[in-house]
Design a protein around this motif. Structure first.
Motif, PDB file in Angstrom:
ATOM      1  N   THR A  59      -6.702  11.052  -3.802  1.00 24.37           N
ATOM      2  CA  THR A  59      -7.127  10.696  -5.309  1.00 24.37           C
ATOM      3  C   THR A  59      -6.418   9.232  -5.456  1.00 24.37           C
ATOM      4  O   THR A  59      -5.085   9.039  -5.127  1.00 24.37           O
ATOM      5  CB  THR A  59      -6.229  11.582  -6.199  1.00 24.37           C
ATOM      6  OG1 THR A  59      -6.794  12.785  -5.947  1.00 24.37           O
ATOM      7  CG2 THR A  59      -6.702  11.243  -7.730  1.00 24.37           C
ATOM      8  N   ARG A  60      -7.270   8.331  -5.634  1.00 25.56           N
ATOM      9  CA  ARG A  60      -6.773   6.921  -5.826  1.00 25.56           C
ATOM     10  C   ARG A  60      -6.767   6.938  -7.336  1.00 25.56           C
ATOM     11  O   ARG A  60      -7.167   7.324  -8.163  1.00 25.56           O
ATOM     12  CB  ARG A  60      -8.060   5.941  -5.712  1.00 25.56           C
ATOM     13  CG  ARG A  60      -8.143   5.760  -4.091  1.00 25.56           C
ATOM     14  CD  ARG A  60      -9.050   4.695  -3.568  1.00 25.56           C
ATOM     15  NE  ARG A  60      -9.153   4.572  -2.060  1.00 25.56           N
ATOM     16  CZ  ARG A  60      -8.064   4.260  -1.235  1.00 25.56           C
ATOM     17  NH1 ARG A  60      -6.963   3.467  -1.974  1.00 25.56           N
ATOM     18  NH2 ARG A  60      -8.349   4.128   0.046  1.00 25.56           N
TER      19      ARG A  60
ATOM     20  N   ASP B 166      -9.310  11.247   3.545  1.00 22.68           N
ATOM     21  CA  ASP B 166     -10.265  10.521   2.836  1.00 22.68           C
ATOM     22  C   ASP B 166     -10.995  11.480   1.993  1.00 22.68           C
ATOM     23  O   ASP B 166     -11.721  11.254   0.896  1.00 22.68           O
ATOM     24  CB  ASP B 166     -11.018   9.489   3.429  1.00 22.68           C
ATOM     25  CG  ASP B 166     -10.536   8.283   3.746  1.00 22.68           C
ATOM     26  OD1 ASP B 166      -9.083   8.044   3.071  1.00 22.68           O
ATOM     27  OD2 ASP B 166     -10.842   7.567   4.624  1.00 22.68           O
TER      28      ASP B 166
ATOM     29  N   ASP C 171       0.828  -1.267  -0.113  1.00 20.63           N
ATOM     30  CA  ASP C 171       0.086   0.074  -0.061  1.00 20.63           C
ATOM     31  C   ASP C 171       0.801   1.307  -0.024  1.00 20.63           C
ATOM     32  O   ASP C 171       1.784   1.302   0.892  1.00 20.63           O
ATOM     33  CB  ASP C 171      -1.016   0.073   1.231  1.00 20.63           C
ATOM     34  CG  ASP C 171      -1.945   1.008   1.177  1.00 20.63           C
ATOM     35  OD1 ASP C 171      -2.336   1.680   0.193  1.00 20.63           O
ATOM     36  OD2 ASP C 171      -2.435   1.543   2.173  1.00 20.63           O
TER      37      ASP C 171
ATOM     38  N   SER D 185      -2.914   6.174   7.430  1.00 17.79           N
ATOM     39  CA  SER D 185      -3.014   5.432   6.173  1.00 17.79           C
ATOM     40  C   SER D 185      -2.895   4.147   6.154  1.00 17.79           C
ATOM     41  O   SER D 185      -3.372   3.268   5.431  1.00 17.79           O
ATOM     42  CB  SER D 185      -2.247   6.131   5.257  1.00 17.79           C
ATOM     43  OG  SER D 185      -0.851   5.765   5.406  1.00 17.79           O
TER      44      SER D 185
ATOM     45  N   ALA E 190      -5.189   0.080  -7.262  1.00 15.38           N
ATOM     46  CA  ALA E 190      -5.835   0.098  -6.134  1.00 15.38           C
ATOM     47  C   ALA E 190      -4.897   0.498  -4.766  1.00 15.38           C
ATOM     48  O   ALA E 190      -5.337   0.697  -3.659  1.00 15.38           O
ATOM     49  CB  ALA E 190      -6.777  -1.060  -5.566  1.00 15.38           C
ATOM     50  N   ASN E 191      -3.723   0.037  -4.956  1.00 14.54           N
ATOM     51  CA  ASN E 191      -2.651   0.098  -3.964  1.00 14.54           C
ATOM     52  C   ASN E 191      -1.870   1.563  -3.887  1.00 14.54           C
ATOM     53  O   ASN E 191      -0.938   1.577  -3.187  1.00 14.54           O
ATOM     54  CB  ASN E 191      -1.694  -0.840  -4.133  1.00 14.54           C
ATOM     55  CG  ASN E 191      -2.214  -2.357  -3.806  1.00 14.54           C
ATOM     56  OD1 ASN E 191      -3.220  -2.478  -3.184  1.00 14.54           O
ATOM     57  ND2 ASN E 191      -1.709  -3.195  -4.621  1.00 14.54           N
TER      58      ASN E 191
ATOM     59  N   CYS F 215      -0.074   2.744   5.433  1.00 14.73           N
ATOM     60  CA  CYS F 215       0.617   2.330   4.027  1.00 14.73           C
ATOM     61  C   CYS F 215       1.978   1.869   4.449  1.00 14.73           C
ATOM     62  O   CYS F 215       2.406   1.828   5.757  1.00 14.73           O
ATOM     63  CB  CYS F 215       1.044   3.630   3.292  1.00 14.73           C
ATOM     64  SG  CYS F 215       2.048   4.735   4.235  1.00 14.73           S
TER      65      CYS F 215
ATOM     66  N   ARG G  81      -2.319   5.923  -3.639  1.00 12.02           N
ATOM     67  CA  ARG G  81      -2.995   6.831  -3.170  1.00 12.02           C
ATOM     68  C   ARG G  81      -2.104   7.999  -3.332  1.00 12.02           C
ATOM     69  O   ARG G  81      -1.100   8.045  -2.869  1.00 12.02           O
ATOM     70  CB  ARG G  81      -3.558   7.065  -1.785  1.00 12.02           C
ATOM     71  CG  ARG G  81      -4.906   5.632  -1.801  1.00 12.02           C
ATOM     72  CD  ARG G  81      -5.345   5.378  -0.257  1.00 12.02           C
ATOM     73  NE  ARG G  81      -4.242   4.828   0.515  1.00 12.02           N
ATOM     74  CZ  ARG G  81      -3.984   4.680   1.740  1.00 12.02           C
ATOM     75  NH1 ARG G  81      -4.862   5.381   2.426  1.00 12.02           N
ATOM     76  NH2 ARG G  81      -3.049   4.148   2.224  1.00 12.02           N
TER      77      ARG G  81
END
Length: 186
Positions: A79-80, A75, A38, A119, A85-86, A121, A88
């Protein structure tokens, strides 16, 4: 970075135009393709943000409001990247004056810490301003776990790398120097 448990990588050009945004964006895209990875890509080149343009996305000025301490949740302005999907992205998409001062503010530093921590991540890659020629590049470094410098293979020189190493002496560890645009060297 995993072995050291570092999550925040600052990608910092030595000089303007070295291509750090290109390096940061492609590093983020590659890291996001790893299984169970992520990744955040964060534009902290506040005086000349270009991650949004590089990634083909719209920036969101609420990101700057968040850094300034306004009551926003990430959130609301993330922006994704479509098809990935991994990954941002957080970028304002437009320049703001006083980026160095903002990055030195304790509220901003706490917000950056919060953004990474909340996050969840595995890796946060920060596109930063140049080390030489601006105060903004150095201002963003203390919140990083490690730094990757990007040198311009066409216009840069060894003295600039030496000058950066001197300036980074009391900063997070330097992982290395990427020589960008080197294919044009004849």
């Amino acid at each position: 970075m995993n072995r050291q448990r570092w999550r925040r990588l600052g990608v910092c050009p030595i000089t303007d135009g070295a291509g750090a945004t290109y390096v940061a964006a492609n590093l983020a895209l590659a890291a996001a393709r790893l299984p169970n990875s992520d990744v955040l890509l964060v534009d902290l080149a506040l005086g000349h943000p270009s991650v949004a343009m590089q990634m083909g996305i719209a920036g969101d000025f609420r990101f700057i409001s968040y850094l300034r301490g306004e009551d926003l949740q990430p959130d609301e302005f993330v922006t994704r990247i479509e098809g990935d999907a991994n990954l941002r992205c957080f970028t304002s998409g437009r320049a703001i004056p006083g980026g160095a001062e903002l990055l030195q503010d304790e509220v901003t530093r706490e917000r950056i810490d919060r953004l990474v921590a909340e996050s969840g991540c595995d890796l946060a890659i920060f596109d930063l301003s140049p080390v030489l020629g601006t105060d903004e590049g150095l201002a963003g470094l203390p919140v990083m776990d490690a730094v990757l410098l990007v040198a311009d293979g066409r216009a840069g020189n060894g003295q600039q790398v030496t000058d950066c190493q001197r300036l980074l002496a009391d900063m997070p560890p330097l992982l290395g120097v990427v020589l960008n645009k080197a294919e044009d060297m004849g």
